[in-house]
Design an enzyme around this catalytic site. Structure first.
Site, mmCIF file in Angstrom:
data_model
loop_
_atom_site.group_PDB
_atom_site.id
_atom_site.type_symbol
_atom_site.label_atom_id
_atom_site.label_comp_id
_atom_site.label_asym_id
_atom_site.label_seq_id
_atom_site.Cartn_x
_atom_site.Cartn_y
_atom_site.Cartn_z
ATOM 1 N N GLN A 115 54.831 -30.217 -22.166
ATOM 2 C CA GLN A 115 53.810 -30.041 -21.264
ATOM 3 C C GLN A 115 52.343 -30.434 -22.092
ATOM 4 O O GLN A 115 51.572 -30.619 -21.125
ATOM 5 C CB GLN A 115 53.940 -28.342 -20.790
ATOM 6 N N ASP A 156 72.360 -25.408 -34.880
ATOM 7 C CA ASP A 156 71.104 -25.227 -34.059
ATOM 8 C C ASP A 156 71.184 -24.675 -32.980
ATOM 9 O O ASP A 156 71.736 -25.310 -32.125
ATOM 10 C CB ASP A 156 70.328 -26.467 -34.392
ATOM 11 N N ASP A 212 64.512 -31.261 -31.154
ATOM 12 C CA ASP A 212 64.669 -32.174 -32.374
ATOM 13 C C ASP A 212 63.354 -33.021 -32.398
ATOM 14 O O ASP A 212 63.201 -33.131 -33.489
ATOM 15 C CB ASP A 212 65.763 -33.164 -31.855
ATOM 16 N N ASP A 240 65.573 -38.852 -37.534
ATOM 17 C CA ASP A 240 64.439 -38.676 -38.438
ATOM 18 C C ASP A 240 63.080 -38.613 -37.435
ATOM 19 O O ASP A 240 62.315 -39.531 -37.537
ATOM 20 C CB ASP A 240 64.087 -39.812 -39.410
HETATM 21 CA CA CA Z 1 67.562 -29.549 -33.527
#
Ligand code: CA
Length: 295
Positions: free
Chosen positions: A84, A220, A264, A278
């Site tokens: 956002q 994660d 990510d 990356d």
């Molecule tokens: Ca992640």
């Protein structure tokens, strides 16, 4: 090499919904400001209402930009918004283009988010379930304010319904009619690269089987949620768990299929991403791009 990322105008990082600068010791932009500063960039990670409309957040951002201009002596800033934060940056640039050199949307729901539409159906604002969710988000935003140590200020206004409306397809369409700068006119296309002297860019990722599930993402929890949310996407099967690939397009599309989920892309959590991904490099490459463009 030390000054390879010393852009002419400061970089201002604008977080998305439930965004922050630093909760206790934990940063929103994990390792990103540090990487940019190592290259010589001036970087400001800023705090705005974690839960509110893009317009209210955008007005707050303008006040911050005004302060950064005063403190640094720079005429303009480069705005980089995640989620956002992209609409927030777009609003600020539309209102004061003379203060903004560029707007970069990182996984921005520029056409809206199917996840928000799903929530609108599942948790209507006038239902008990919707009110409970709103209360939860309100309490969460207040708890975050208590834990914020990166840029502690007065409690910023919270409006769960307005935040949600900003992110639905209907809300985004309304916003785009008022602030069309950089939004592609065709589905899947790119947008205008320069409007009112402001350059527009975007990049985003998509959840990809195997690539996204590998490496640090195996550990994660945020990746687990992005995978789960991605399964609910109907209009755009290709998505990062919260935003569709095409919906993210704004201005010059640098890339829209990086193997990165919605978290990510800002190097969350704790830098845990898929093998070989990356996300920090995308930011440093972009700073070099802005510098090369004289921004
Ligand atoms: Ca992640």
């Amino acid at each position: 090499m030390a000054q390879a990322l010393s852009t002419r105008y400061p970089l201002v990082l604008v977080p998305g919904m439930l965004g922050f600068v630093r909760l206790l010791v934990y940063p929103y932009w994990f390792g990103i400001p540090e990487a940019l500063r190592r290259g010589g960039a001036r970087v400001f990670a800023v705090q705005i209402s974690p839960v509110n409309s893009s317009e209210v957040r955008g007005e707050q951002l303008l006040q911050i930009v005004e302060r950064i201009r005063r403190e640094t002596g720079a005429d303009k800033v480069n705005l980089i918004g995640h989620s956002q934060g992209a609409q927030t940056a777009r609003y600020a640039a539309a209102k004061r283009p003379e203060w903004v050199a560029s707007v970069t949307s990182v996984a921005g729901p520029n056409r809206g988010s199917e996840l928000a539409d799903y929530h609108a159906l599942r948790y209507p604002a006038d239902s008990a379930r919707g009110r409970l969710l709103a209360l939860f988000l309100q309490l969460l935003a207040m708890a975050m304010w208590l834990l914020e140590t990166g840029q502690r200020g007065p409690l910023l206004p919270i409006d769960v319904h307005a935040a949600h409306q900003s992110l639905t397809f209907e809300g985004a369409a309304l916003f785009n009619r008022q602030y069309p700068q950089g939004v592609p006119t065709s589905w899947g296309g790119q947008g205008a690269e320069v409007v009112d002297g402001v350059r527009y860019y975007s990049w985003s990722g998509i959840v990809q089987d195997k690539r996204s599930d590998s490496g640090g993402n195996r550990f994660d929890g945020s990746h687990f949620f992005c995978r789960m949310y991605a399964r609910g996407f109907v209009r755009e099967k290709e998505c990062d768990g919260m935003v569709g690939r095409i919906s993210s397009h704004l201005g010059h599309v640098i890339g829209d299929d990086y193997p990165l989920d919605h978290m990510d892309i800002v190097n969350q959590s704790l830098g845990l991403v898929g093998e070989g991904a990356d996300p920090v490099r995308l930011f440093t490459e972009h700073a070099a791009r802005l510098k090369a463009a004289g921004l």
